[in-house]
Enzyme design. Structure first.
Site, PDB file in Angstrom:
ATOM      1  N   HIS A  84       0.824  -1.211   0.000  1.00  0.00           N
ATOM      2  CA  HIS A  84       0.000   0.000   0.000  1.00  0.00           C
ATOM      3  C   HIS A  84       0.858   1.261   0.000  1.00  0.00           C
ATOM      4  O   HIS A  84       0.486   2.278  -0.571  1.00  0.00           O
ATOM      5  CB  HIS A  84      -0.981  -0.011   1.187  1.00  0.00           C
ATOM      6  CG  HIS A  84      -2.189  -0.852   0.924  1.00  0.00           C
ATOM      7  ND1 HIS A  84      -3.471  -0.367   0.940  1.00  0.00           N
ATOM      8  CD2 HIS A  84      -2.304  -2.166   0.608  1.00  0.00           C
ATOM      9  CE1 HIS A  84      -4.321  -1.342   0.655  1.00  0.00           C
ATOM     10  NE2 HIS A  84      -3.635  -2.446   0.453  1.00  0.00           N
ATOM     11  N   ASP A  85       2.020   1.195   0.641  1.00  0.00           N
ATOM     12  CA  ASP A  85       2.923   2.345   0.602  1.00  0.00           C
ATOM     13  C   ASP A  85       3.405   2.591  -0.827  1.00  0.00           C
ATOM     14  O   ASP A  85       3.277   3.695  -1.360  1.00  0.00           O
ATOM     15  CB  ASP A  85       4.126   2.113   1.533  1.00  0.00           C
ATOM     16  CG  ASP A  85       5.077   3.296   1.515  1.00  0.00           C
ATOM     17  OD1 ASP A  85       4.592   4.440   1.342  1.00  0.00           O
ATOM     18  OD2 ASP A  85       6.296   3.098   1.676  1.00  0.00           O
ATOM     19  N   SER A  94       4.620   7.225   2.781  1.00  0.00           N
ATOM     20  CA  SER A  94       3.478   8.142   2.879  1.00  0.00           C
ATOM     21  C   SER A  94       2.277   7.485   3.557  1.00  0.00           C
ATOM     22  O   SER A  94       1.444   8.165   4.144  1.00  0.00           O
ATOM     23  CB  SER A  94       3.083   8.676   1.500  1.00  0.00           C
ATOM     24  OG  SER A  94       2.861   7.608   0.604  1.00  0.00           O
ATOM     25  N   HIS A 206      -1.188 -13.411  -1.110  1.00  0.00           N
ATOM     26  CA  HIS A 206      -2.412 -13.883  -0.467  1.00  0.00           C
ATOM     27  C   HIS A 206      -2.332 -15.364  -0.107  1.00  0.00           C
ATOM     28  O   HIS A 206      -3.329 -15.970   0.240  1.00  0.00           O
ATOM     29  CB  HIS A 206      -3.631 -13.581  -1.351  1.00  0.00           C
ATOM     30  CG  HIS A 206      -3.880 -12.104  -1.539  1.00  0.00           C
ATOM     31  ND1 HIS A 206      -4.793 -11.599  -2.435  1.00  0.00           N
ATOM     32  CD2 HIS A 206      -3.331 -11.013  -0.937  1.00  0.00           C
ATOM     33  CE1 HIS A 206      -4.787 -10.262  -2.385  1.00  0.00           C
ATOM     34  NE2 HIS A 206      -3.902  -9.888  -1.493  1.00  0.00           N
ATOM     35  N   THR A 258      -3.640 -23.562   3.202  1.00  0.00           N
ATOM     36  CA  THR A 258      -2.474 -23.488   4.096  1.00  0.00           C
ATOM     37  C   THR A 258      -2.215 -22.023   4.480  1.00  0.00           C
ATOM     38  O   THR A 258      -1.249 -21.424   4.020  1.00  0.00           O
ATOM     39  CB  THR A 258      -1.216 -24.077   3.422  1.00  0.00           C
ATOM     40  OG1 THR A 258      -0.988 -23.354   2.193  1.00  0.00           O
ATOM     41  CG2 THR A 258      -1.350 -25.551   3.125  1.00  0.00           C
ATOM     42  N   ASP A 263       3.493 -20.552   0.387  1.00  0.00           N
ATOM     43  CA  ASP A 263       3.638 -21.619  -0.609  1.00  0.00           C
ATOM     44  C   ASP A 263       2.777 -21.298  -1.827  1.00  0.00           C
ATOM     45  O   ASP A 263       2.107 -20.265  -1.870  1.00  0.00           O
ATOM     46  CB  ASP A 263       3.239 -22.977  -0.008  1.00  0.00           C
ATOM     47  CG  ASP A 263       1.812 -22.978   0.528  1.00  0.00           C
ATOM     48  OD1 ASP A 263       1.024 -22.075   0.165  1.00  0.00           O
ATOM     49  OD2 ASP A 263       1.474 -23.871   1.309  1.00  0.00           O
TER      50      ASP A 263
END
Ligand code: HEM
Ligand SMILES: *[C@@H]1O[C@H](CO)[C@@H](O)[C@H](O)[C@H]1NC(C)=O
Ligand SMILES: *[C@@H]1O[C@H](CO)[C@@H](O)[C@H](O)[C@H]1NC(C)=O
Length: 337
Positions: A84-85, A94, A206, A258, A263
């Protein structure tokens, strides 16, 4: 947006070599060589803190490790915070600024965490090397160490980022939140100098971490205003999520198989229609990204190696370098007076 040309299997096998090479070349094309004596302050460098703050990386590593032992979920939080930065005004910290109407106050930043870890590291670093290390470099190093802690790859981080003085909430609201189409995602990444492969690889973050149920509510009950759930979701997984997500403020794992392990099951989940966010699942069905998802699902080491390369690319997005750009913040939450 031009669709990418079809990618042959042979090409995919060669991916790591090709992209690592092209990555190194493109960096040299844009910046002067990293170790030449005259450019010490206008490019990132692996030796930036060697003399200025020799124990910088050690301090970051120790602190991230301490926090991780108390709460392993902070690893995912730090990786996301770095994304996100870098997504808004480049990797300039920021996102950490706390003044009214800053990025941190945006809707897209609502569930960001890990700010206190960065603050804690900063205090320690200031004790050892006052006014030397930027918050942007601390966040980049912390995201790397967090990746290693959950079992991901290690990579050398070049340093010398400076901290920005501008942070605007409305700019943060362009960061994707899980309901966008793939064209939006590709263009969002491209505008930051990141390619299709970076998109698919970095979405592989993710493989760890969690989402608030609010981010998938529409998928579960009323997808794109149809009054029905998203048909592209595995029905058993859908039922599980409906039971798990009674409240929008509850959390579910981004990797339903998992969740604590770095992984490539993120990609095999997509093949089973078990992507949590709509944007995850779409990477599997879109013809531009599908071949890359298939490659990562079948070759875990390829994902592991390329993750280090794509994270390096992310950490180099629109960085401020040079004495006339930005500043070294004293406190990561506020610009210097
Ligand atoms: C491609 C577009 C992306 C979309 C649409 C997206 C969307 C999201 C959403 C909606 C969440 C959950 C937020 C919540 O409701 O709590 C999330 C979490 C997360 N994202 Fe992404 N993301 C994207 C790319 C990335 C990238 C590039 C990275 C890292 C390099 C990343 C790392 C993470 C991590 C680690 C989490 C878990 C955070 C935690 O457990 O606190 N994401 N993402
Ligand atoms: C993708 O999303 C963008 C922005 O939300 C929208 O303008 C565009 O029409 C969408 N494209 C497709 C193909 O749906
Ligand atoms: C689903 O969403 C649409 C548009 O957002 C809305 O008009 C409709 O009332 C919703 N349907 C249900 C069953 O909630």
């Amino acid at each position: 947006m031009n669709p990418s040309p079809p990618i042959s299997l042979l090409f995919l096998l060669l991916l790591p070599c090709i992209f690592m090479v092209s990555d190194a070349q493109s960096k040299h094309a844009h910046h002067p060589p990293q170790f030449s004596p005259q450019d010490t302050d206008d490019a990132l460098s692996f030796s930036h803190y060697e003399e200025r703050c020799p124990h910088f990386e050690e301090i970051v590593h120790k602190k991230v490790n301490q926090w991780f032992k108390k709460d392993y979920t902070l690893a995912a939080a730090l990786i996301r915070l770095h994304f996100h930065d870098c997504s808004v005004r480049g990797c300039d910290a920021s996102i950490l600024l706390k003044h009214g109407g800053s990025e941190r106050a945006a809707k897209a930043s609502e569930s960001l965490r890990g700010f206190n870890v960065i603050d804690d590291i900063k205090v320690e670093v200031e004790k050892k090397c006052p006014r030397t290390v930027s918050c942007a470099d601390i966040l980049t190093a912390a995201a790397r160490d967090a990746t290693v802690m959950v079992g991901g790859p290690f990579w050398e981080v070049p340093y010398g980022r400076r901290d920005g003085r501008v942070s605007l909430a409305k700019e943060a609201d362009v960061v994707p939140m899980g309901r966008e189409n793939v064209t939006y995602l590709i263009e969002f990444f491209q505008a930051r100098g990141l390619n299709l492969l970076d998109l698919v690889i970095l979405s592989g973050s993710h493989t760890i971490g969690r989402s608030t149920c609010g981010s998938l509510q529409s998928r579960l009950y009323n997808f794109t205003g149809t009054g029905k759930p998203d048909r592209t979701m595995n029905p058993k997984y859908l039922n599980y999520l409906r039971r798990k997500c009674r409240w929008a403020s509850e959390h579910v794992d981004l990797d339903g198989t998992t969740p604590k392990k770095f992984d490539s099951t993120y990609y095999t989940n997509l093949q089973k229609k078990m992507g949590l966010l709509s944007t995850d699942q779409l990477l599997y069905s879109d013809s531009r990204t599908a071949p890359l998802v298939a490659a990562m699902a079948s070759q875990p080491t390829l994902f592991y190696q390329q993750f280090a390369v794509s994270m390096t690319n992310l950490g180099n997005v629109q960085v401020l370098t040079g004495d006339d750009e930005g500043e070294i913040r004293n406190n990561c939450n506020y610009v210097n007076r």
